[in-house]
Every structure is written in structure tokens, then in C-alpha cells.
Design an enzyme around this catalytic site. Structure first.
Site, PDB file in Angstrom:
ATOM      1  N   TYR A  97       0.934  -1.237  -0.536  1.00  0.00           N
ATOM      2  CA  TYR A  97       0.176  -0.112   0.146  1.00  0.00           C
ATOM      3  C   TYR A  97       0.940   1.459  -0.322  1.00  0.00           C
ATOM      4  CZ  TYR A  97      -3.816   3.301   0.561  1.00  0.00           C
ATOM      5  OH  TYR A  97      -5.074   4.099   0.657  1.00  0.00           O
ATOM      6  N   TYR A 146     -10.498  -1.519   6.064  1.00  0.00           N
ATOM      7  CA  TYR A 146      -9.990  -0.561   6.282  1.00  0.00           C
ATOM      8  C   TYR A 146      -9.639  -0.073   7.730  1.00  0.00           C
ATOM      9  CZ  TYR A 146     -11.207   0.849   1.727  1.00  0.00           C
ATOM     10  OH  TYR A 146     -11.387   1.041  -0.202  1.00  0.00           O
TER      11      TYR A 146
END
Length: 464
Positions: free
Chosen positions: A355, A448
Site C-alpha cells: 500500500y 479499512y
């Protein structure tokens, strides 16, 4: 700051500049009269543009509007739906521009059988489609103007601010907004839209997506990336820069100077003395011989071998630094925007993707977070490995394929903090691994909120 209306004239001001003009004159528009603010803007647009702006306000649920019956004006195209095994037709709704046309299944078209029969005769060659007369075109334009006024009267603008409206307006007047889809809140369907008169636009968008795909594969050639959009007319993201490594933001420096390396010839065989395994990881083996997580539920940070180590590039303790190994597709979903799915089977514990984004200070992340919350965007990831975060990763404007991953409360990816060259405890890499065996074609998701993280006590139990 004074309240508008005032002596400032807005007659010749472009619609997306009105708020700036007011602010430069130390004026503001009252939040309790946003309807007048909206009308002031829409009167500067043609009726189709105005309807498109209203459409976007409703689809984004920024205003309150009761769903109503929609009258079919014409049928523009047809297509076979492989999922539902039924024919779908592209419906142009009376009083709405062609950009708001939607695909509807044939069983739902019970109230327009004559139009459906006429369309079928046309495509079979039994009839020809008549061009509208000048009078009919003028009548359609007048209907659109009346529709704008009708909608303004029945929409509740209480939750809309002038700033948010101008943002939606600017988006609508750009190419990106013209490619957007009319969603369920305004029309019964949220499937793809592509009118016959817009086929050239569809071809152009597919060409842009193909060029984007070629660019991404040139920047990241190790594993294939495919771009797919069979849903709507959304093209490549306009304000997004694809990067393969994290980017330091304002006031952030990312060191690249490890202080200790191993002397192993085979780090896995010598794992009990290897610096990466024994010293940095406190005796815990970071990866298996195949370079996979031995325990996908653990959450302790991983230290890989670095540039000071004597082992080669194929060392099983060099995983994240070698980059993505699995082919992935960025694809357009029916109701969640872009998503990512795998082009091949991914074994449990395998590294999938890092990420990456812009590394910013936590204070800057807090400031950006307020703006992102207003736009319902989620791209900030705090690097809070050791309590209070010092930095965050912002993947909104800079990022890689992980930017397009969707959220799930039952994700098939898990995230781990990994150190390679930079050993600053506040600046780990964020690496996503397969939490389970992932079959070919499955969508990749992660949590998330990281609600699946386990406690330190659970980690200790797992290591015993």
C-alpha cells in the site's frame, strides 16, 4: 464577513467562480438559502447541463429528493445481460439528458410496450428511425427547462453547503463527470450507460484505458496489470499519479540506511542466526522457505534482509522488496466504483501488493482527513505500529494498484508492517498478504478499519 446579496454583480461571472468572487469581496452566501445559490449557478447553464448537475447532487445523496415515476421517452440501444440472462435496453427518460440514460431489463419495461415494439421493428429493419423535427427539438428543450424548475421546487437543499455544490458543479462540467453513471437514487438502475449517439465516446474511453494499462505495465513490468471497464463510461482517474514506491510529503524524509546486515549464504537454513530472522524479528521466522507468512493472523512487524546482507536477491527473507508477483486487474464494479481482482490463484500467506502513497505527518493527515470525510473518501492509513502515529500514508493522489482495493469486513487480504532499507520504527512499509487461498478471478479486499487485528496477548499465545 458580510452576507450576500450585496452590490457585487455576478452576471458575467462563470458559474464555478462565483464562490471565489464572493470570498474575495469578503462576502459569503447564507447556508440557509442554498437553493437560491444553486439557482444562481444553474441559470448560467443550458438545461441539459443543469439537469446533469441536479442528477449528480441526487445520486451522491447531497440533497433530498423523493423518487418518482419516470416516463420513457425512447429506447436507444440493447444488449444481452450474461449475469441475469435477459435482454437489456438503454432507456432515455423524458425530461432528462441522454447522459442520464440507463440500462433496464426487458421484464421491467411493462409500461412502454409500444415503444419496445417500435424499437424491435427498427433494429430488424422493418422500420426506419425518424429524425425529430425542429419543432420537436424546440419542444424538448422547453420541457428540459421546465424540468429544471420543477426539480428545484421539490428538492430539499438543507444538507448542502455552497462549497460542496460548487465542487459538484466543477466535477460535472469536466470530462470526468460526463462519463459518470446515473445511479439508483435517481433512476431505477445503476448499470452501465452508453447511448448509441455516445458510442464514439465509449470507444475513446476504452482507448484511454488501454493506454493507461500500457503505461502501468511499463512502470511495473514484473507482474501483469489489466484494466477492465464493462460497466460504464468512467475513464482513467484524472487527478491520480501511479507510483510504485512511497513518496515523501512536505517535511518528511525517509532514510535509506540500514545499520546491520547478515552474512548468511542461506538465510532460511541459518534462520536462527540470520540478522533478519533472529535479531530484528526477535527470533521469529518472518517467512517460510516459499516466502510466505507462516502465520497470517499474527501482526508483529517483519524485518527483511537489506542491502548490507550478503544473501542474494532470491533469499526467502526478501519478499516485499522484490515487488508484486501476481497479475491483477483493475476493474469497474457495478456499485462500488473501481475494484481489484486477481488474474491467478494466490496461495495463503503470499505477498500481494504494497500500500503505497504520499507519506505525510500525522498533523497533515488530520487536516486532510477533514476534507476527505466531507467527500466520503478513505485513503489515509496511519502508521501507528507503536502507539500514537507520527506519519500516515495518503494514497488519494499518489498510489499504486492498492489505491483501488475495496473494503470488506471479511477481507481476503491482511496487512503487515515491513522494514527493508528504512528501519525507522515510525516508517514501516504497509504490505498486503493473502489471508486465505484466493481463487483466480476473486476480488481482493482488506479491512479499512483493521478490525481484524489481534491483541498482543493473542499474538503471544500464537507464538507459544
Amino acid at each position: 464577513m458580510k452576507i450576500y446579496p450585496s452590490t457585487v454583480s455576478l452576471i458575467n461571472i462563470p458559474p464555478t467562480s462565483i464562490l471565489n468572487v464572493l470570498q474575495s469581496n469578503n462576502l459569503k452566501f447564507p447556508n440557509d438559502n442554498v437553493a437560491q445559490f444553486v439557482a444562481l449557478h444553474l441559470q448560467k447553464l443550458n438545461s441539459n447541463q443543469a439537469l446533469h448537475v441536479i442528477s449528480n447532487l441526487i445520486t451522491q445523496e447531497l440533497v433530498k429528493y423523493e423518487d418518482a415515476e419516470y416516463e420513457v421517452e425512447s429506447i436507444e440501444d440493447h444488449d444481452w445481460d450474461e449475469v441475469d440472462q435477459t435482454m437489456r435496453y438503454l432507456i432515455k427518460w423524458r425530461g432528462w439528458p441522454i447522459e442520464c440514460a440507463t440500462w433496464e431489463p426487458e421484464p421491467d419495461l411493462t409500461n412502454c410496450q409500444e415503444l419496445l415494439k417500435e424499437y424491435k421493428n427498427f433494429i430488424s429493419g422493418k422500420s426506419r428511425k425518424r429524425r425529430p423535427t425542429a419543432a420537436e427539438v424546440a419542444e424538448s428543450s422547453e420541457r428540459s427547462k421546465a424540468r429544471v424548475l420543477q426539480l428545484l421546487d421539490c428538492i430539499n437543499f438543507d444538507d448542502l453547503t455552497p462549497e460542496r455544490f460548487e465542487q459538484v458543479l466543477a466535477e460535472t462540467l469536466t470530462k470526468r463527470a460526463l462519463q459518470s453513471v446515473a445511479k439508483r437514487r435517481i433512476l431505477p438502475s445503476q448499470s452501465r450507460m452508453i447511448a448509441g449517439s455516445k458510442r464514439s465516446l465509449g470507444i475513446k474511453i476504452q482507448a484511454e484505458l488501454k493506454n493507461w494499462e500500457l503505461l502501468l505495465n511499463a512502470n511495473e513490468p514484473r507482474a501483469k496489470i489489466v484494466i477492465e471497464n464493462k460497466v460504464d463510461l468512467e475513464g482513467p482517474p484524472l487527478a491520480f499519479t501511479y507510483v510504485t514506491k512511497r513518496v515523501p510529503g512536505p517535511g518528511v524524509s525517509i532514510p535509506d540506511d540500514p545499520v546491520l546486515g547478515c552474512t548468511c549464504t542461506d538465510c532460511y537454513e541459518e534462520r536462527h542466526s540470520c540478522v533478519a530472522s533472529h535479531v530484528h524479528n526477535e527470533g521469529r521466522v518472518p517467512y517460510t522457505r516459499q516466502g510466505r507468512l507462516p502465520n497470517v493472523h499474527a501482526s508483529f512487524p517483519i524485518h527483511e534482509c537489506n542491502s548490507l546482507c550478503k544473501c542474494g536477491p532470491d533469499c526467502p527473507f526478501r519478499v516485499v522488496q522484490r515487488g508484486r508477483q501476481f497479475g491483477l486487474a483493475i476493474y469497474r464494479t457495478k456499485n462500488r466504483g473501481w475494484g481489484v481482482r486477481t488474474l491467478q490463484r494466490i496461495p495463503r500467506g503470499s505477498f500481494v501488493v504494497e500500500y503505497v502513497g504520499e507519506v505525510v505527518t500525522f498533523e497533515e493527515a488530520e487536516r486532510r482527513g477533514l476534507e476527505y470525510d466531507r467527500q466520503a473518501q478513505t485513503y489515509l492509513f496511519d502508521l501507528d505500529l507503536d502507539g500514537e502515529p507520527v506519519y500516515s500514508v495518503d494514497a488519494r493522489d499518489y498510489g499504486n494498484i492498492a489505491h483501488f482495493l475495496n473494503h470488506s469486513c471479511s477481507p481476503n487480504l491482511t496487512i503487515r508492517c515491513v522494514y527493508t532499507q528504512c528501519i525507522d520504527k515510525d516508517l514501516p512499509l504497509l504490505a498486503l498478504f493473502a489471508a486465505e487461498p484466493i481463487p483466480k478471478g476473486a476480488e481482493l479486499t482488506f479491512d479499512y478499519q483493521m478490525s481484524g487485528a489481534i491483541s498482543a496477548e493473542q499474538q503471544q499465545q500464537q507464538q507459544q
